[in-house]
Design a protein around this motif. Structure first.
Motif, PDB file in Angstrom:
ATOM      1  N   GLY A  94      -8.257   7.378 -61.106  1.00 33.13           N
ATOM      2  CA  GLY A  94      -9.314   7.187 -62.086  1.00 33.13           C
ATOM      3  C   GLY A  94      -9.466   8.323 -63.071  1.00 33.13           C
ATOM      4  O   GLY A  94     -10.408   8.344 -63.870  1.00 33.13           O
ATOM      5  N   GLY A  95      -8.534   9.290 -63.031  1.00 34.42           N
ATOM      6  CA  GLY A  95      -8.631  10.438 -63.920  1.00 34.42           C
ATOM      7  C   GLY A  95      -8.213  10.096 -65.338  1.00 34.42           C
ATOM      8  O   GLY A  95      -7.181   9.486 -65.559  1.00 34.42           O
ATOM      9  N   ARG A  96      -9.035  10.478 -66.292  1.00 34.18           N
ATOM     10  CA  ARG A  96      -8.708  10.284 -67.692  1.00 34.18           C
ATOM     11  C   ARG A  96      -7.966  11.505 -68.220  1.00 34.18           C
ATOM     12  O   ARG A  96      -8.008  12.560 -67.607  1.00 34.18           O
ATOM     13  CB  ARG A  96      -9.990  10.071 -68.513  1.00 34.18           C
ATOM     14  N   PRO A  97      -7.279  11.370 -69.351  1.00 34.79           N
ATOM     15  CA  PRO A  97      -6.662  12.553 -69.967  1.00 34.79           C
ATOM     16  C   PRO A  97      -7.667  13.689 -70.096  1.00 34.79           C
ATOM     17  O   PRO A  97      -8.876  13.462 -70.280  1.00 34.79           O
ATOM     18  CB  PRO A  97      -6.184  12.032 -71.322  1.00 34.79           C
ATOM     19  N   ALA A  98      -7.179  14.892 -70.029  1.00 32.97           N
ATOM     20  CA  ALA A  98      -8.043  16.067 -69.902  1.00 32.97           C
ATOM     21  C   ALA A  98      -9.135  16.126 -70.949  1.00 32.97           C
ATOM     22  O   ALA A  98     -10.314  16.315 -70.623  1.00 32.97           O
ATOM     23  CB  ALA A  98      -7.182  17.336 -69.953  1.00 32.97           C
ATOM     24  N   TRP A  99      -8.813  15.924 -72.227  1.00 29.55           N
ATOM     25  CA  TRP A  99      -9.823  16.101 -73.265  1.00 29.55           C
ATOM     26  C   TRP A  99     -10.774  14.912 -73.348  1.00 29.55           C
ATOM     27  O   TRP A  99     -11.916  15.066 -73.797  1.00 29.55           O
ATOM     28  CB  TRP A  99      -9.155  16.362 -74.606  1.00 29.55           C
ATOM     29  N   VAL A 100     -10.324  13.740 -72.879  1.00 30.65           N
ATOM     30  CA  VAL A 100     -11.246  12.610 -72.755  1.00 30.65           C
ATOM     31  C   VAL A 100     -12.279  12.921 -71.688  1.00 30.65           C
ATOM     32  O   VAL A 100     -13.487  12.685 -71.865  1.00 30.65           O
ATOM     33  CB  VAL A 100     -10.485  11.319 -72.416  1.00 30.65           C
ATOM     34  N   TRP A 101     -11.811  13.462 -70.572  1.00 36.06           N
ATOM     35  CA  TRP A 101     -12.705  13.831 -69.475  1.00 36.06           C
ATOM     36  C   TRP A 101     -13.660  14.943 -69.910  1.00 36.06           C
ATOM     37  O   TRP A 101     -14.833  14.955 -69.557  1.00 36.06           O
ATOM     38  CB  TRP A 101     -11.882  14.291 -68.280  1.00 36.06           C
ATOM     39  N   PHE A 102     -13.146  15.885 -70.689  1.00 32.10           N
ATOM     40  CA  PHE A 102     -13.974  16.975 -71.201  1.00 32.10           C
ATOM     41  C   PHE A 102     -15.173  16.427 -71.974  1.00 32.10           C
ATOM     42  O   PHE A 102     -16.318  16.836 -71.751  1.00 32.10           O
ATOM     43  CB  PHE A 102     -13.109  17.862 -72.118  1.00 32.10           C
ATOM     44  N   GLN A 103     -14.910  15.457 -72.851  1.00 34.09           N
ATOM     45  CA  GLN A 103     -15.991  14.887 -73.662  1.00 34.09           C
ATOM     46  C   GLN A 103     -16.957  14.081 -72.806  1.00 34.09           C
ATOM     47  O   GLN A 103     -18.176  14.115 -73.014  1.00 34.09           O
ATOM     48  CB  GLN A 103     -15.405  14.022 -74.773  1.00 34.09           C
ATOM     49  N   GLU A 104     -16.441  13.355 -71.818  1.00 32.99           N
ATOM     50  CA  GLU A 104     -17.308  12.557 -70.954  1.00 32.99           C
ATOM     51  C   GLU A 104     -18.242  13.447 -70.132  1.00 32.99           C
ATOM     52  O   GLU A 104     -19.424  13.129 -69.953  1.00 32.99           O
ATOM     53  CB  GLU A 104     -16.461  11.694 -70.024  1.00 32.99           C
ATOM     54  N   LEU A 105     -17.720  14.541 -69.608  1.00 34.87           N
ATOM     55  CA  LEU A 105     -18.492  15.377 -68.693  1.00 34.87           C
ATOM     56  C   LEU A 105     -19.441  16.331 -69.410  1.00 34.87           C
ATOM     57  O   LEU A 105     -20.512  16.664 -68.890  1.00 34.87           O
ATOM     58  CB  LEU A 105     -17.548  16.178 -67.792  1.00 34.87           C
ATOM     59  N   LEU A 106     -19.065  16.798 -70.606  1.00 35.82           N
ATOM     60  CA  LEU A 106     -19.879  17.769 -71.321  1.00 35.82           C
ATOM     61  C   LEU A 106     -20.612  17.174 -72.514  1.00 35.82           C
ATOM     62  O   LEU A 106     -21.465  17.833 -73.118  1.00 35.82           O
ATOM     63  CB  LEU A 106     -19.024  18.951 -71.765  1.00 35.82           C
ATOM     64  N   GLY A 107     -20.269  15.940 -72.876  1.00 37.61           N
ATOM     65  CA  GLY A 107     -21.009  15.254 -73.925  1.00 37.61           C
ATOM     66  C   GLY A 107     -20.620  15.634 -75.331  1.00 37.61           C
ATOM     67  O   GLY A 107     -21.180  15.109 -76.296  1.00 37.61           O
ATOM     68  N   VAL A 108     -19.699  16.561 -75.483  1.00 40.45           N
ATOM     69  CA  VAL A 108     -19.239  17.005 -76.798  1.00 40.45           C
ATOM     70  C   VAL A 108     -17.738  17.242 -76.729  1.00 40.45           C
ATOM     71  O   VAL A 108     -17.153  17.347 -75.652  1.00 40.45           O
ATOM     72  CB  VAL A 108     -19.942  18.307 -77.251  1.00 40.45           C
ATOM     73  N   ILE A 109     -17.117  17.343 -77.878  1.00 41.58           N
ATOM     74  CA  ILE A 109     -15.710  17.698 -77.941  1.00 41.58           C
ATOM     75  C   ILE A 109     -15.602  18.969 -78.772  1.00 41.58           C
ATOM     76  O   ILE A 109     -16.255  19.106 -79.818  1.00 41.58           O
ATOM     77  CB  ILE A 109     -14.847  16.562 -78.556  1.00 41.58           C
ATOM     78  N   THR A 110     -14.819  19.906 -78.320  1.00 41.11           N
ATOM     79  CA  THR A 110     -14.693  21.169 -79.020  1.00 41.11           C
ATOM     80  C   THR A 110     -13.726  21.055 -80.188  1.00 41.11           C
ATOM     81  O   THR A 110     -12.811  20.229 -80.178  1.00 41.11           O
ATOM     82  CB  THR A 110     -14.216  22.271 -78.053  1.00 41.11           C
ATOM     83  N   LEU A 111     -13.918  21.884 -81.193  1.00 41.75           N
ATOM     84  CA  LEU A 111     -13.049  21.894 -82.358  1.00 41.75           C
ATOM     85  C   LEU A 111     -11.694  22.491 -82.000  1.00 41.75           C
ATOM     86  O   LEU A 111     -11.600  23.389 -81.143  1.00 41.75           O
ATOM     87  CB  LEU A 111     -13.685  22.717 -83.479  1.00 41.75           C
TER      88      LEU A 111
END
Length: 395
Positions: free
Chosen positions: A125-142
């Protein structure tokens, strides 16, 4: 290998050559002392307590400066083949018991391992790293804030510095995740950059309620061991790791080396030195002074069992005295931090536990593991380094 007179390394921006320091009056590399700009919000406390990281987080406000000359002189005595400091009176080392008392960290639990970036390949069930990053932290870094799979600390500080007063449950969880990633990346597992947080922690903070099932203490000790072992390589030019653990261990074990005026005990024990600021005098001569003082040490000047005193027993948290943790203090086993495998060689320092030291067993040669750091292609380390992970499972 451990006594190579030509080796170079760095402690917090100061270049050392076999302990003689090139004067660079810098005190700017202090990321592992404090989580700058990230306040410990009371709403994070339940998650930190579940994770076994609450005492470490409290220590964050009671950190102390590193005595670079003292640490440099001690690291010269570190022998990678035995994972011990070699003194004239014998061997001694930092153990899981020291980690538990000094930092209040759990030592029993699952190993801290897995993979570094390609979570979706190995985790159900693991998503690609940066997709997971956005899901867990609610934002995406530049993109400008990212280098490979590491994000600048400054971005975490600016984005998650203070949780809004009216934050809902999901928002508090996101801020708690960011706080824990900073806590792990800047205090327990600081790397040579000192200013970036790796996203390897995403699978861990995804389930905050499971963080307490891991052995953070053994992973932190593995990383400190590895950082000191790498100093034996003349091409290593900077020493990372939890150096405050090393310095607090020195002060507790060697009373002659303690700064004056720090008599009050609190928990965790490393907080005793809160506010300590070593001399800013020339560091080269100070390293030489510490070398001489270490050379003159006698057996009676090393405290073999400092944690048995009544003063310590009054402040120690009962968590660290649980039988499942105490049993590991005397375990000869693998210490694991992702691809880092080190050896808990307590059979060479039994007097530190009140025992009598017999002739030690032959040294286990694990030099080939020194090159294993996860670079050069991500892998699932519990499989590729299975033998060592099984050793921890059978601890």
């Amino acid at each position: 290998m451990g006594d190579d007179p030509a080796r170079l390394y760095r402690l917090d921006g100061v270049t050392h050559i076999a302990g003689v320091i090139n004067e660079e009056p810098q005190r700017c590399i202090r990321s592992m002392r404090r989580q700058q700009g990230m306040r410990l919000d009371d709403r994070y406390v339940p998650y930190l307590q579940m994770a076994g990281l609450y005492h470490l987080a409290r220590l964050n406000d009671r950190w102390f400066w590193l005595d670079e000359a003292l640490v440099s002189a001690f690291v010269e005595r570190w022998h990678p083949e035995t994972h011990t400091f070699h003194m004239l009176f014998g061997e001694c080392t930092i153990t899981l018991q020291d980690v538990a008392y000094q930092l209040g960290l759990p030592v029993d639990g699952r190993y801290v391992s897995g993979c570094l970036s390609e979570f979706h390949i190995y985790i159900e069930g693991g998503r690609p790293a940066w997709v997971w990053f956005q899901e867990l932290l609610g934002v995406i870094t530049l993109p400008s804030q990212v280098q490979k799979y590491a994000v600048k600390c400054s971005w975490f500080q600016e984005t998650f510095g203070e949780c809004p007063e009216d934050a809902d449950y999901d928002t508090v969880c996101r801020y708690a995740r960011a706080y824990i990633m900073m806590l792990l990346g800047t205090q327990l597992f600081a790397d040579k950059s000192g200013n970036r947080i790796h996203i390897r922690w995403l699978p861990y903070v995804a389930r905050l309620e499971e963080l307490g099932t891991y052995s953070w203490g053994s992973a932190a000790l593995a990383w400190l061991y590895r950082c000191m072992c790498r100093v034996a390589n003349r091409h290593v030019v900077k020493l990372a790791g939890l150096l405050q653990l090393l310095q607090s261990w020195i002060f507790w074990r060697f009373p002659r080396f303690r700064p004056a005026g720090y008599e009050e005990l609190s928990w965790p024990l490393a907080s005793r030195w809160s506010g300590y600021n070593p001399s800013g005098s020339e560091k080269g001569p100070r390293v030489q002074m510490w070398r001489l003082r270490i050379d003159r040490l006698q057996d009676r000047e090393f405290i073999w069992m400092p944690y048995s005193s009544p003063d310590v027993l009054q402040v120690v948290h009962p968590e660290v005295l649980e039988p499942r943790h105490m049993a590991l203090w005397r375990s000869v086993t693998a210490l694991i931090y992702f691809a880092v495998i080190e050896w808990h060689q307590i059979d060479r320092v039994l007097p530190q536990f009140g025992g009598v030291q017999p002739p030690p067993h032959p040294v286990l040669n694990i030099d080939f593991l020194m090159s294993k750091d996860g670079r050069g292609g991500d892998q699932w380390f519990p499989s590729t380094l299975q033998k060592w992970h099984l050793l921890w499972d059978s601890r």
